[in-house]
Scaffold this motif. Structure first.
Motif, short mmCIF file in Angstrom:
data_model
loop_
_atom_site.label_atom_id
_atom_site.label_comp_id
_atom_site.label_asym_id
_atom_site.label_seq_id
_atom_site.Cartn_x
_atom_site.Cartn_y
_atom_site.Cartn_z
N ASP A 35 -14.22 -2.08 0.81
CA ASP A 35 -14.05 -3.09 -0.23
C ASP A 35 -12.84 -3.98 0.04
N PHE A 36 -11.70 -3.34 0.32
CA PHE A 36 -10.47 -4.09 0.51
C PHE A 36 -9.65 -3.47 1.64
N VAL A 37 -8.83 -4.28 2.26
CA VAL A 37 -7.83 -3.82 3.22
C VAL A 37 -6.47 -4.16 2.60
N HIS A 38 -5.73 -3.13 2.18
CA HIS A 38 -4.47 -3.32 1.46
C HIS A 38 -3.29 -3.20 2.42
N GLU A 39 -2.49 -4.23 2.48
CA GLU A 39 -1.20 -4.15 3.18
C GLU A 39 -0.18 -3.62 2.18
N LEU A 40 0.42 -2.46 2.49
CA LEU A 40 1.38 -1.88 1.54
C LEU A 40 2.65 -2.72 1.44
N ASN A 41 2.98 -3.43 2.50
CA ASN A 41 4.13 -4.31 2.46
C ASN A 41 3.73 -5.61 1.78
N GLN A 42 4.29 -5.84 0.60
CA GLN A 42 3.96 -7.03 -0.19
C GLN A 42 4.94 -8.16 0.10
N GLY A 43 5.11 -8.45 1.38
CA GLY A 43 6.00 -9.56 1.77
C GLY A 43 7.47 -9.18 1.81
N VAL A 44 7.77 -7.87 1.82
CA VAL A 44 9.15 -7.40 1.82
C VAL A 44 9.71 -7.44 3.24
N ARG A 45 10.94 -7.88 3.37
CA ARG A 45 11.63 -7.83 4.67
C ARG A 45 13.13 -7.76 4.42
N GLY A 46 13.83 -7.26 5.42
CA GLY A 46 15.29 -7.19 5.33
C GLY A 46 15.80 -6.01 4.54
N VAL A 47 15.03 -4.91 4.46
CA VAL A 47 15.45 -3.72 3.72
C VAL A 47 15.77 -2.62 4.72
N VAL A 48 16.99 -2.08 4.67
CA VAL A 48 17.45 -1.07 5.64
C VAL A 48 17.98 0.15 4.89
N VAL A 49 18.25 1.21 5.66
CA VAL A 49 18.86 2.41 5.10
C VAL A 49 20.37 2.20 5.01
N ALA A 100 14.02 0.74 6.40
CA ALA A 100 13.65 1.59 5.25
C ALA A 100 12.16 1.48 4.95
N LEU A 101 11.55 0.34 5.24
CA LEU A 101 10.13 0.17 4.96
C LEU A 101 9.29 1.12 5.79
N ALA A 102 9.67 1.32 7.08
CA ALA A 102 8.93 2.24 7.93
C ALA A 102 9.09 3.66 7.44
N LEU A 103 10.30 4.02 7.00
CA LEU A 103 10.54 5.38 6.52
C LEU A 103 9.75 5.66 5.24
N LEU A 104 9.53 4.63 4.43
CA LEU A 104 8.80 4.79 3.17
C LEU A 104 7.31 4.47 3.33
N ASN A 105 6.87 4.30 4.59
CA ASN A 105 5.47 4.05 4.91
C ASN A 105 4.96 2.72 4.34
N LEU A 106 5.86 1.81 4.05
CA LEU A 106 5.45 0.52 3.52
C LEU A 106 5.04 -0.45 4.62
N ASP A 107 5.04 0.02 5.87
CA ASP A 107 4.48 -0.79 6.95
C ASP A 107 3.05 -0.36 7.27
N ASP A 108 2.46 0.44 6.39
CA ASP A 108 1.11 0.97 6.61
C ASP A 108 0.07 0.03 6.01
N THR A 109 -1.19 0.23 6.40
CA THR A 109 -2.33 -0.49 5.85
C THR A 109 -3.33 0.54 5.34
N VAL A 110 -3.90 0.28 4.17
CA VAL A 110 -4.83 1.22 3.54
C VAL A 110 -6.20 0.58 3.42
N LEU A 111 -7.22 1.31 3.88
CA LEU A 111 -8.61 0.87 3.76
C LEU A 111 -9.22 1.49 2.51
N GLU A 112 -9.82 0.67 1.67
CA GLU A 112 -10.48 1.18 0.46
C GLU A 112 -11.97 1.25 0.69
N LEU A 113 -12.50 2.50 0.77
CA LEU A 113 -13.92 2.72 1.06
C LEU A 113 -14.73 2.73 -0.24
N ASP A 114 -15.83 1.99 -0.23
CA ASP A 114 -16.77 2.01 -1.36
C ASP A 114 -17.96 2.85 -0.92
#
Length: 808
Positions: free
Chosen positions: A34-48, A154-168
Motif C-alpha cells: 500500500d505505502f512505502v514509509h520513510e521513517l525520516n520525515q525530513g530530519v537532518r543535523g541530529v547527533v548524539v 542519532a537518526l541511525a541509532l534510533l532507526n529513523l534512517d529506515d524504510t517501512v513497507l506496508e503490506l495489504d
C-alpha cells in the motif's frame, strides 16, 4: 503488516535493491504494497550529545543551562526545559542549522538572557508517534540507556534512517504476517537464499516438568501446548535495537520480556504469552472451555463475561488468559517478576475467532491465530523467545518443554499437471522453468513426467488445490509476461434483453426530466419495512437469520424509506432542492416462517422536495407539488405508449396525505401510488414538504404495446371548442375527461382541462371544470355543422352519465 527494510536484511540480502523496487516487485508478484514509509520525515543535523553539566537557569525556574559535548572541538550551551534532563546523559541533539519534522529549523537563540546553540530532543520531536514511545519517555527528552559514541548520527541509532513497507494482505496470505514469511517471498522473487535466525539454548540441570504440568481437555481446540520455564529473569527496558524494530512495526515497547514475545510474534508469526509463574497460582496449566457466566479481568483492565464457546488457559481453577486473544491481569508480567512461564501453542482458528468477535477484542495474536499459524514453527518460536529472554533478561532456561502434542505437521501434497497449467494460463512454460520456480519458493517436489507432485511447506497453508499452484507459477513467472490470448471457440455478441433496454429507457427518461439516481441498501430495519408496504395481511417482511445489525435485519418492502434517508442526509448539509429516484427490488413473503425464496419485485420510486423551477432574474420560484410529480409519471407512461391505459384514483395509504394521494391504475390494475407524504411522517423523518411515487416496474415494462406509428402533419385546420361544466364536487376531472374522449369519436383529437372553480358564485356541493376540445379531420376541412353534431353528442352524454350542465 509493516516490514522494516533494515530488519528484512537479517534474513535475505537485498541491500542492492531499494525499498521502492522491492515494493514494485512484490506488488507485481501478488502481494500488494500500500505505502512505502520513510521513517525520516525530513530530519537532518541530529547527533548524539553528552551532557557534561546541567545547572539551574539563573532567570527561570523551569529551565536548565546545559553544557553538551556534540563531538566538536568545544561543548555547546543549550537551554533545556525537560524535567528529566541531567548531567551524564547521552541525548539526541539538533545542532544549529538542523531541520526537524515540519521543516522546523534550529537557530541560535537567547532564552531569558542565556544563549542556546541547539535543542535536546524528545522522540516525538524527531517524528516518532506518541503512541509508539516507551512510557519512560512519553514526556521529556529521550535518553540513551547505553553508552554511545558522541557526535554519531542519532537518526541511525534510533532507526529513523529506515524504510517501512506496508503490506495489504489478502486473507489467504497469512504466511506474510511475519518477517520470515516476507523473507521467503522476497527471496523467491529475487532468487536469493533465506537465512533463518540461529537459536542456541543453554539450559540448567533442572526439569520443567518439576515446575509445571499441562492438561488439555479438548485437543481439537488446542492440538499443541508447550510450556517452558525461565528463572532468574530481570524485567526492565529492552535494548535499543529491539525497541527500534518494534517501533518500526507499529508496536510500543513495554518491557524486555513482553517486547521479546512481540518480537518473535513479528519474526515467526507465532503468538506467545508470558505468565508470571509465581502469580499463576498452581503448578498445572489446564486448557478448557469457559463455564457459563465465568468472568475474568484481561490485560486491558476490563472485566470479560465468558461463555462456553470461549477457550481459556487456567491454573486448574481460575482463568489466566483467553486462548489466543489476550492474557489476564492476574498473572501479568511486572517489574517484580523473576520466573516466567512461557506459552507456545496452536489454537483452533475458529475458537479464537469466536472469542475475539464475541468479546470485541482484536489483537495481533488473535489476527494471526484466526488466519492460521505455521504448525511447524510453534515450538521453534518458543525456543527463540526463551533464548532471547535468557540473553536479554539474564534468565536461566529450565531444561525441557512440557507439552501436549497432537498437532498435525504433515505437508500437503498437490499434483500439478504441466499441460493443464499451460492451457489454463495461456502460456508455454517449460518443466525446467516450473521446477526453478518451485525451487525459489523452497517447495519440494517429485517428478512424474508431465506431472509434478508438489509438497507445500506448512507455512503456506493457502496451497490446497492444483489451481493454487497455477497461481504460484503465474505470479513468479510474471503476470506481465503472460501473453494475451483470445478465447477459443464460438462467441456471441452481447446485447440487452428487451426488459433491460426498457429499464435503461426508464432511467434515461427520469434523468432527462431532472431527477438524480440514488442507490440504497436492500436491507433495512423492521420499522422501516412496515412503512409503505402494500396493505396485505398475508404478506410479511423477510427477516435475516443472522443480520449484521438490527438496522440491517429485514429485507425492504418499499424503496421510499431509504430515499427519505438520502433526503435527510442532503438537507442536513444544506442541499435544499432534491429530486431523486431509485430503481431496485423489494422483497415480500406470504409465509410467516420462510421455507422458500421470498418474492422479489423490481420497482421504481422517486422523492421530491424543495423548488422544482427557479428563475432568479424574473424572480419566479415554483415549488414541487402534486401535479409536477403526476406530470412526470404521466410522461413515463407516455414514453412507453401507455398513456391511454393509465388512470389515477384518489386513495388513502399509510403515512401519506389523505387528500393528496392517488393510486396509479394500469389497465384497471393497481401499479403503484403517488402523493404527498403525511405531515406527521415528514416531521418524524425531519423532512420538509415531500412528494413521492412508487411504481411496479415489472408490470410497467411487461405490458405489450403496439409499435409506434408516426403520422404526417395535418393539411387541414382544426376547430377548438371550450366548455365549462358544472358537476358535483365528488366527480373527478379525469372521469369527465375520459367520458369526453370516448364520446368524441375519431374527430376529437385532444381534451385539456384548463380551469377549476369552486367559490361563492357556485352552488354548494358543485364545481366548475373548463375543458378545451380540439376537433380535426385529416381528410378534409371541418365545417361548423360537422363539429356541432359531435359536440352536442358529447354534451348529451355528459349530462346523461354524470349530470353535468353547461355553466351559464
Amino acid at each position: 503488516m509493516l516490514v522494516s527494510y533494515k530488519w528484512l536484511q537479517d534474513y535475505v540480502k537485498v541491500d542492492d535493491v531499494t525499498p521502492k523496487e522491492i515494493a514494485e516487485k512484490m506488488t507485481r508478484g501478488g502481494i500488494e504494497i500500500d505505502f512505502v514509509h520513510e521513517l525520516n520525515q525530513g530530519v537532518r543535523g541530529v547527533v548524539v550529545g553528552y551532557v557534561r553539566s546541567c545547572e539551574q537557569h539563573p532567570n527561570a525556574d523551569k529551565l536548565n543551562v546545559c553544557q553538551v559535548d556534540i563531538g566538536e572541538e568545544e561543548p555547546v550551551q543549550i537551554v533545556c526545559g525537560a524535567k528529566n534532563i541531567a548531567a551524564g546523559q547521552y541525548v539526541a541533539v539538533a545542532k544549529v542549522g538542523a531541520v526537524l519534522p515540519g521543516n522546523f529549523k534550529i537557530k541560535k537563540a537567547k532564552l531569558r538572557g542565556e544563549a542556546s546553540h541547539g535543542m535536546i530532543c524528545s522522540l516525538q520531536e524527531l517524528g516518532i508517534e506518541s503512541k509508539l514511545v516507551h512510557k519512560d519517555f512519553a514526556e521529556g527528552i529521550y535518553v540513551f540507556k547505553e553508552e554511545v559514541e558522541v557526535g554519531a548520527d542519532a537518526l541511525a541509532l534510533l532507526n529513523l534512517d529506515d524504510t517501512v513497507l506496508e503490506l495489504d494482505l489478502t486473507p489467504n496470505r497469512s504466511d506474510c504476517l511475519n518477517m520470515l514469511g516476507v523473507a521467503y517471498e522476497v527471496a523467491a522473487l529475487y532468487d536469493r537464499e533465506v537465512e533463518l535466525p540461529a537459536v542456541s539454548l543453554q539450559t540448567n540441570d533442572e526439569h520443567a516438568s518439576d515446575y509445571i504440568d499441562v492438561n488439555v481437555e479438548n485437543t481439537d481446540d488446542n492440538p499443541y501446548y508447550g510450556a517452558a520455564i525461565i528463572k532468574d529473569v530481570k524485567v526492565g527496558p529492552s535494548p535499543l535495537w529491539l525497541q527500534n524494530r518494534l517501533t518500526a512495526a507499529g508496536i510500543r515497547p513495554i518491557s524486555n520480556v513482553v517486547d521479546i514475545t512481540n518480537y518473535v510474534l513479528l519474526e515467526y508469526g507465532q503468538p506467545l504469552h508470558a505468565f508470571d509463574y509465581d502469580k499463576f497460582g498452581s503448578k498445572e496449566v489446564v486448557v478448557r472451555r469457559a463455564r457459563e457466566g465465568e468472568k475474568m479481568i484481561t490485560l486491558d483492565e476490563a472485566e470479560r463475561a465468558l461463555s462456553t464457546d470461549h477457550l481459556l488457559i487456567t491454573n486448574g481453577e481460575k482463568p489466566m488468559a483467553i486462548a489466543g486473544v489476550m492474557g489476564g491481569q492476574t498473572s501479568e508480567v511486572s517489574d517484580e517478576t523473576t520466573t516466567i512461564l512461557l506459552e507456545a501453542a496452536y489454537f483452533n482458528p475458529a475458537a479464537v475467532r469466536k472469542a475475539s468477535r464475541d468479546l470485541g477484542l482484536r489483537s495481533d495474536s488473535s489476527a494471526r491465530f484466526e488466519k492460521g499459524v505455521d504448525p511447524s514453527r510453534v515450538k521453534a518460536a518458543g525456543e527463540r523467545a526463551a533464548a532471547l529472554i535468557a540473553e536479554l533478561c539474564d534468565g536461566t532456561i529450565v531444561s525441557g518443554v512440557v507439552e501436549s502434542d497432537q498437532l498435525n505437521r504433515e505437508e500437503v501434497q498437490v499434483h500439478l499437471n504441466l499441460p493443464r497449467m499451460n492451457n489454463r494460463l495461456g502460456t508455454d512454460i517449460s518443466k525446467a522453468d516450473v521446477e526453478g520456480i518451485f525451487n525459489r519458493l523452497q517447495f519440494t517436489y517429485e517428478d512424474q513426467g508431465e506431472t509434478l507432485v508438489i509438497s507445500a511447506p506448512t507455512r503456506r497453508g493457502d496451497i490446497q488445490i492444483e489451481e493454487d499452484l497455477f497461481e504460484e507459477v503465474a505470479r513468479l513467472y510474471g503476470y506481465d509476461t503472460i501473453p494475451t490470448t483470445l478465447p477459443v471457440g464460438a462467441t456471441t455478441q452481447g446485447a440487452l434483453t428487451p426488459y433491460q433496454a426498457k429499464r435503461r429507457r426508464v432511467r434515461r427518461y427520469l434523468e432527462s426530466v431532472g431527477l438524480t439516481q440514488a442507490i440504497t441498501y436492500s436491507l433495512t430495519s423492521p420499522k422501516k419495512a412496515e412503512g409503505f408496504a402494500e396493505e396485505s395481511p398475508a404478506e410479511t417482511a423477510v427477516r435475516l437469520a443472522m443480520p449484521m445489525s438490527e438496522d440491517r435485519s429485514t429485507m425492504r418492502t418499499s424503496l421510499i424509506p431509504h430515499l427519505f434517508d438520502v433526503l435527510t442526509y442532503n438537507l442536513n448539509r444544506k442541499n435544499q432542492d432534491l429530486h431523486l429516484y431509485e430503481v431496485g427490488s423489494i422483497f415480500t413473503s406470504e409465509e410467516k416462517v420462510l421455507t422458500s425464496q421470498p418474492v422479489e419485485r423490481e420497482m421504481v420510486a422517486a422523492a421530491f422536495t424543495g423548488l422544482w423551477l427557479e428563475h432568479p432574474w424574473q424572480g419566479e420560484k415554483k415549488p414541487v407539488d402534486f401535479f409536477v410529480v403526476k406530470g412526470i409519471v404521466e410522461g413515463l407512461f407516455a414514453e412507453f405508449g401507455l398513456e391511454d391505459q393509465v388512470s389515477f384514483k384518489q386513495a388513502k395509504r399509510p403515512k401519506m396525505h389523505p387528500g393528496r394521494t392517488a393510486v396509479i391504475m394500469l389497465n384497471d390494475v393497481e401499479a403503484g401510488f403517488i402523493g404527498q407524504v403525511h405531515p406527521s411522517t415528514e416531521k418524524e423523518e425531519d423532512l420538509r414538504e415531500t412528494y413521492v411515487f412508487q411504481l411496479d416496474l415489472e408490470m410497467l415494462l411487461n405490458v405489450d404495446v403496439e409499435d409506434v406509428v408516426y403520422q404526417g402533419l395535418p393539411r387541414f385546420p382544426s376547430i377548438q371548442r371550450d366548455i365549462a361544466l358544472v358537476v358535483n364536487s365528488e366527480v373527478q376531472a379525469g372521469e369527465v375527461e375520459k367520458l369526453i374522449s370516448q364520446t368524441g369519436g375519431s374527430l376529437l383529437r385532444s381534451v385539456q382541462l384548463f380551469d377549476l372553480y369552486q367559490g361563492e358564485h357556485m352552488e354548494e356541493g358543485k364545481k366548475s371544470l373548463a375543458f378545451s376540445l380540439t376537433y380535426l379531420d385529416p381528410e378534409k376541412t371541418l365545417t361548423d355543422e360537422d363539429v356541432t353534431l359531435v359536440h352536442e353528442k358529447v354534451l348529451e352524454e355528459l349530462q346523461a352519465q354524470i349530470g353535468a350542465s353547461l355553466r351559464s
